[in-house]
Motif scaffolding. Sequence first.
Motif, short mmCIF file in Angstrom:
data_model
loop_
_atom_site.label_atom_id
_atom_site.label_comp_id
_atom_site.label_asym_id
_atom_site.label_seq_id
_atom_site.Cartn_x
_atom_site.Cartn_y
_atom_site.Cartn_z
N GLY A 6 -20.91 55.73 42.43
CA GLY A 6 -21.33 55.99 43.80
C GLY A 6 -21.00 54.84 44.72
N ARG A 7 -21.16 53.59 44.23
CA ARG A 7 -20.84 52.41 45.06
C ARG A 7 -19.35 52.36 45.35
NH1 ARG A 7 -21.17 47.96 42.77
NH2 ARG A 7 -21.96 48.38 40.68
N PHE A 8 -18.52 52.65 44.35
CA PHE A 8 -17.07 52.64 44.57
C PHE A 8 -16.66 53.74 45.53
CE2 PHE A 8 -16.96 50.07 40.69
CZ PHE A 8 -15.99 49.13 41.03
N ALA A 9 -17.25 54.93 45.39
CA ALA A 9 -16.91 56.03 46.28
C ALA A 9 -17.29 55.70 47.71
CB ALA A 9 -17.61 57.31 45.82
N ARG A 10 -18.47 55.11 47.90
CA ARG A 10 -18.91 54.76 49.25
C ARG A 10 -18.02 53.67 49.84
NH1 ARG A 10 -20.17 55.91 54.13
NH2 ARG A 10 -21.56 54.41 55.17
N LEU A 39 -15.62 45.58 54.80
CA LEU A 39 -16.66 44.78 54.18
C LEU A 39 -17.36 43.89 55.21
CD1 LEU A 39 -18.23 43.83 51.73
CD2 LEU A 39 -16.39 42.19 51.25
N SER A 40 -16.59 43.35 56.14
CA SER A 40 -17.17 42.50 57.18
C SER A 40 -18.20 43.28 57.99
CB SER A 40 -16.06 41.97 58.10
OG SER A 40 -16.59 41.13 59.09
N ARG A 41 -17.92 44.54 58.29
CA ARG A 41 -18.86 45.37 59.03
C ARG A 41 -20.06 45.77 58.17
NH1 ARG A 41 -16.15 47.33 63.68
NH2 ARG A 41 -13.87 47.22 63.53
N ALA A 42 -19.82 46.04 56.91
CA ALA A 42 -20.86 46.58 56.05
C ALA A 42 -21.93 45.56 55.70
CB ALA A 42 -20.24 47.12 54.76
N LEU A 43 -21.60 44.27 55.62
CA LEU A 43 -22.58 43.32 55.10
C LEU A 43 -23.79 43.06 55.99
CD1 LEU A 43 -20.37 40.82 53.09
CD2 LEU A 43 -21.91 42.57 52.25
N ARG A 120 -21.37 28.74 58.48
CA ARG A 120 -22.59 28.10 57.99
C ARG A 120 -22.87 28.46 56.54
NH1 ARG A 120 -21.10 25.95 61.69
NH2 ARG A 120 -22.13 25.46 63.66
N ALA A 121 -22.28 29.55 56.06
CA ALA A 121 -22.42 29.95 54.66
C ALA A 121 -21.15 30.66 54.23
CB ALA A 121 -23.63 30.87 54.48
N VAL A 122 -20.76 30.49 52.97
CA VAL A 122 -19.53 31.11 52.48
C VAL A 122 -19.74 31.54 51.04
CG1 VAL A 122 -18.57 28.87 51.78
CG2 VAL A 122 -17.04 30.81 52.19
N PHE A 123 -19.17 32.69 50.71
CA PHE A 123 -19.34 33.29 49.39
C PHE A 123 -17.98 33.79 48.91
CE2 PHE A 123 -22.94 33.89 52.17
CZ PHE A 123 -23.99 33.33 51.45
N ALA A 124 -17.57 33.36 47.72
CA ALA A 124 -16.25 33.73 47.19
C ALA A 124 -16.41 34.49 45.88
CB ALA A 124 -15.39 32.49 46.98
N PHE A 125 -15.64 35.57 45.74
CA PHE A 125 -15.74 36.44 44.57
C PHE A 125 -14.35 36.55 43.93
CE2 PHE A 125 -18.88 37.43 47.70
CZ PHE A 125 -20.05 37.58 46.97
N PRO A 126 -14.22 36.16 42.66
CA PRO A 126 -12.91 36.19 42.02
C PRO A 126 -12.36 37.61 41.88
CG PRO A 126 -14.62 35.75 40.40
CD PRO A 126 -15.28 35.71 41.75
N LEU A 127 -11.06 37.73 42.04
CA LEU A 127 -10.37 39.00 41.79
C LEU A 127 -9.85 38.94 40.37
CD1 LEU A 127 -8.29 39.27 45.10
CD2 LEU A 127 -10.63 40.06 44.66
N GLN A 128 -10.43 39.73 39.49
CA GLN A 128 -10.05 39.66 38.09
C GLN A 128 -10.41 40.95 37.38
OE1 GLN A 128 -12.27 36.23 36.83
NE2 GLN A 128 -14.23 37.28 36.82
N VAL A 129 -9.67 41.21 36.33
CA VAL A 129 -9.97 42.33 35.44
C VAL A 129 -9.51 41.90 34.05
CG1 VAL A 129 -7.78 43.49 36.01
CG2 VAL A 129 -9.64 44.78 34.95
N GLY A 130 -10.44 41.87 33.11
CA GLY A 130 -10.12 41.34 31.79
C GLY A 130 -9.68 39.89 31.91
N LEU A 152 -24.62 41.38 47.79
CA LEU A 152 -23.86 40.88 46.64
C LEU A 152 -23.19 42.03 45.90
CD1 LEU A 152 -26.25 38.15 45.21
CD2 LEU A 152 -23.94 37.78 46.12
N ASN A 153 -23.93 43.12 45.69
CA ASN A 153 -23.36 44.29 45.01
C ASN A 153 -22.17 44.85 45.79
OD1 ASN A 153 -25.04 44.31 42.77
ND2 ASN A 153 -26.60 45.58 43.77
N GLN A 154 -22.31 44.90 47.12
CA GLN A 154 -21.20 45.39 47.94
C GLN A 154 -19.98 44.48 47.82
OE1 GLN A 154 -23.14 45.85 51.88
NE2 GLN A 154 -22.44 47.97 51.79
N ALA A 155 -20.22 43.18 47.87
CA ALA A 155 -19.10 42.25 47.79
C ALA A 155 -18.39 42.36 46.44
CB ALA A 155 -19.60 40.82 48.01
N PHE A 156 -19.15 42.44 45.35
CA PHE A 156 -18.54 42.61 44.03
C PHE A 156 -17.74 43.91 43.96
CE2 PHE A 156 -21.88 39.64 42.33
CZ PHE A 156 -20.99 38.71 41.79
N THR A 157 -18.27 44.97 44.54
CA THR A 157 -17.57 46.26 44.53
C THR A 157 -16.26 46.17 45.29
OG1 THR A 157 -19.66 47.48 44.40
CG2 THR A 157 -17.73 48.67 45.22
#
Length: 244
Positions: A6-10, A39-43, A120-130, A152-157
């Motif tokens: 559902g998160r991926f579909a949304r 993503l910028s709008r959604a957060l 003032r705050a920054v969050f980085a999420f690695p792009l990886q699979v296996g 966080l869940n949205q950013a990971f998605t």
Amino acid sequence: MDDPQGRFARANQLIDEEPRSADAAPGAIGRLERLCSALSRALPATGVGLSLLTDVNQGGTIAVSGPASRALEELQFTHGEGPCIDAYASRRPVLVADLLAHGLPRWPGYAPAAHEHGVRAVFAFPLQVGAARAGALDVYRDEPGPLSEEALNQAFTFADLAMDVLVDGQNGSEQSHPAMDLDDVLAYRVEVYQAQGMVMVDLGVSIDEAMARIRGYAYAQDRYISDVAKDIVSGRIRLDRDTP
């Protein structure tokens, strides 16, 4: 209960609904740009950027939510440090809720420069699979504070979706995109690698020193590394041993 499908579909729906600008890049790059904007709008967030890296700490920005985010992404390559570089190297998210308090000791060059740009705050999420890695997705905010669990869940998605686009050139929400793999995307930054090789030969220095020279020039001239690299490749700029 968490619903990954559902998160991926949304998330795909938000990307599909994101307006296409008149000068948008085609194919997968264009979809990654819309992914950043969605993503910028959604957060919500001040901005989102997506950069690719390699194991020798080379790479660059390929998609952003806007010009301000591009400047912030490029700062990391100018200084050779920052959240996306650390997230890629560690294979873990880098979550800095207060840039000056926690980022300054970690990134003495990048942190104050990003702070001057309003971060003032920054969050980085690695792009990886296996075992495969490609880069990182960065989220910027103009006020300190952690991301909520939902954010966080949205950013990971969105990071997972970005990796899908890079590897497959397509995803479940659209019928097709031009075929695209990581080599194709890295070619988008070919000027940086060409410029690095040219400086290495011209000055008789190591490949790392050549990149340091390009970074130093870009920093001194307040320019993006990618723009300096294009000028080196075209012959408009030629660095010498006295170049800062």
